[in-house]
Design a protein around this motif. Structure first.
Motif, mmCIF file in Angstrom:
data_model
loop_
_atom_site.group_PDB
_atom_site.id
_atom_site.type_symbol
_atom_site.label_atom_id
_atom_site.label_comp_id
_atom_site.label_asym_id
_atom_site.label_seq_id
_atom_site.Cartn_x
_atom_site.Cartn_y
_atom_site.Cartn_z
ATOM 1 N N ASP A 85 0.848 -1.199 0.000
ATOM 2 C CA ASP A 85 0.000 0.000 0.000
ATOM 3 C C ASP A 85 0.880 1.244 0.000
ATOM 4 N N ASP A 113 0.125 4.026 1.534
ATOM 5 C CA ASP A 113 -0.112 4.879 2.700
ATOM 6 C C ASP A 113 0.802 4.542 3.872
ATOM 7 N N GLN A 151 1.006 1.957 5.547
ATOM 8 C CA GLN A 151 0.472 1.022 6.543
ATOM 9 C C GLN A 151 1.162 -0.330 6.435
ATOM 10 N N ARG A 186 0.930 -2.979 12.504
ATOM 11 C CA ARG A 186 0.339 -2.107 11.485
ATOM 12 C C ARG A 186 0.160 -0.710 12.042
ATOM 13 N N ARG A 238 -2.714 5.141 8.903
ATOM 14 C CA ARG A 238 -2.581 5.616 7.542
ATOM 15 C C ARG A 238 -1.764 6.908 7.558
HETATM 16 MG MG MG Z 1 -4.504 1.857 4.189
#
Ligand code: MG
Ligand code: UDP
Length: 335
Positions: free
Chosen positions: A100, A102, A104, A203, A206
């Motif tokens: 991703d 972002d 993350q 995790r 964002r």
């Molecule tokens: Mg995301």
């Protein structure tokens, strides 16, 4: 010489995140390449999933500044699953990592993923050990989803493993040959098998912008996931029907005997209403579930391509038109 490592980054209206992503990925990527060897090179394959903001312009600029950056532009928003499929089909690396934009999916994990790959794993899963950055509702529904699928699926889908993982060329080639258009990548990645290793991570939030997933989309992704992984929901109705029929017989026998012995038949408005409504509900539900599968069969029969590539920065400018055709050639249905 083709790059050893391709990072696939699906992007949809991510103008705020692109720069930070490139900054953050630089060092871990260099470390990961060091693990492979002194000559190793990488390719950053952005798949622009029909963005309507300045993402395409930024990608064109970034590709001009950094030779490792390459981008595909899809003709409209096809969704993350299709964007990753496009990336997998265009990736040239010996190992491929969907990620991703972002942040993350922490880029710091890249060296660890590559280390497992160099050690012989063909698929290296990145598993989230802490999902406290997701909302409680999302965590809870995700957990319920995995429980439900894995109860029924032939190949279990590992929980807390997203699309962020390393796939060896062998696994990528297998996935590229799968002809289904209802894409559920996590299910496909689990289906290919091979030697799997797992790396844990936490995790994070964002980085910028907001999530592009709406609940309706997640719901339809979940349905795709279930119907693509198992036909158990279709089979349940054989058993539900059997049990219902058996109890109906038993109840009928009871009613006949009761009337014969006591001589009076009981007024049965309530029991009739309940059984009519209950059976009606069960039938509608089972028809609905069949409809989910039939709808997907109809979609597969149409054989539309998963995505349409409008532009591939690596194919410019002379192969522009042939590239558009290539998106239409589907992988062979039978391996
Ligand atoms: Mg995301
Ligand atoms: N994305 C995409 N197409 C879409 C939706 C999302 O390519 O239709 C990309 C998005 O740009 C991001 C990644 O998929 O790089 C994950 O999206 P997001 O962070 O919104 O999802 P979440 O992390 O909430 O699951």
């Amino acid at each position: 010489m083709p790059p050893q490592l391709t990072i696939i980054i699906p992007v949809f209206n991510e103008q705020e995140s692109l720069g930070a992503f490139l900054d953050a990925v630089r060092t871990p990527l260099a470390q990961a390449l060091d693990v492979i060897g002194p000559q190793a090179s990488a390719e950053l394959l952005f798949v622009d999933d029909g963005s309507s903001d300045r993402t395409p312009d930024m990608l064109a600029i970034l590709a001009g500044l950094d030779a490792r950056v390459r981008y595909l532009r899809l003709s409209r928003n096809f969704g993350k699953e299709a964007a990753i499929a496009a990336g997998l089909q265009h990736a040239r690396g010996a190992a491929v990592v969907p990620m991703d934009v972002d942040l993350q999916d922490p880029p710091e994990l890249l060296p660890a993923l590559v280390r497992e790959w160099v050690a012989g794993a063909k698929v290296v899963n990145a598993r989230r050990v802490d999902r406290s950055s997701d909302s409680r509702l999302k965590r809870w529904t995700a957990h319920g989803f995995y429980r439900a699928v894995n109860l029924m699926a032939e190949t279990p889908i590992p929980e807390n493993v997203g699309d962020y993982r390393l796939l060896d060329r062998a696994a990528v080639d297998v996935i590229n040959r799968l002809g289904e258009s209802a894409r559920f990548n996590k299910g496909l990645f689990a289906w290919v098998g091979f030697r799997v290793a797992t790396v844990d991570y936490v995790r994070s939030q964002r980085h910028a912008g907001e999530t592009k997933w709406r609940w309706r989309r997640l719901w339809s992704l979940a349905l795709d996931g279930i119907t693509a992984s198992t036909t158990a929901p279709l089979r349940i109705w054989t058993y539900v029907g059997g049990v219902t029929a058996l109890s109906a017989f038993a109840y009928a026998a009871f009613l006949v005997l009761h009337t014969l012995i006591t001589g009076i038949d009981t007024p049965g408005y309530a029991s009739i209403m309940i059984s009519v409504l209950m059976l009606g509900g069960i039938q509608l539900l089972s028809i609905g579930i069949m409809g989910e599968y039939i709808g997907r069969i109809a979609k597969e029969v149409r054989q539309r391509p998963l995505y349409v590539v409008e532009q591939d920065s690596a194919a410019e400018p002379d192969h522009g038109s042939s590239e558009r055709e290539e998106a239409w050639t589907r992988p062979p249905m039978r391996a």
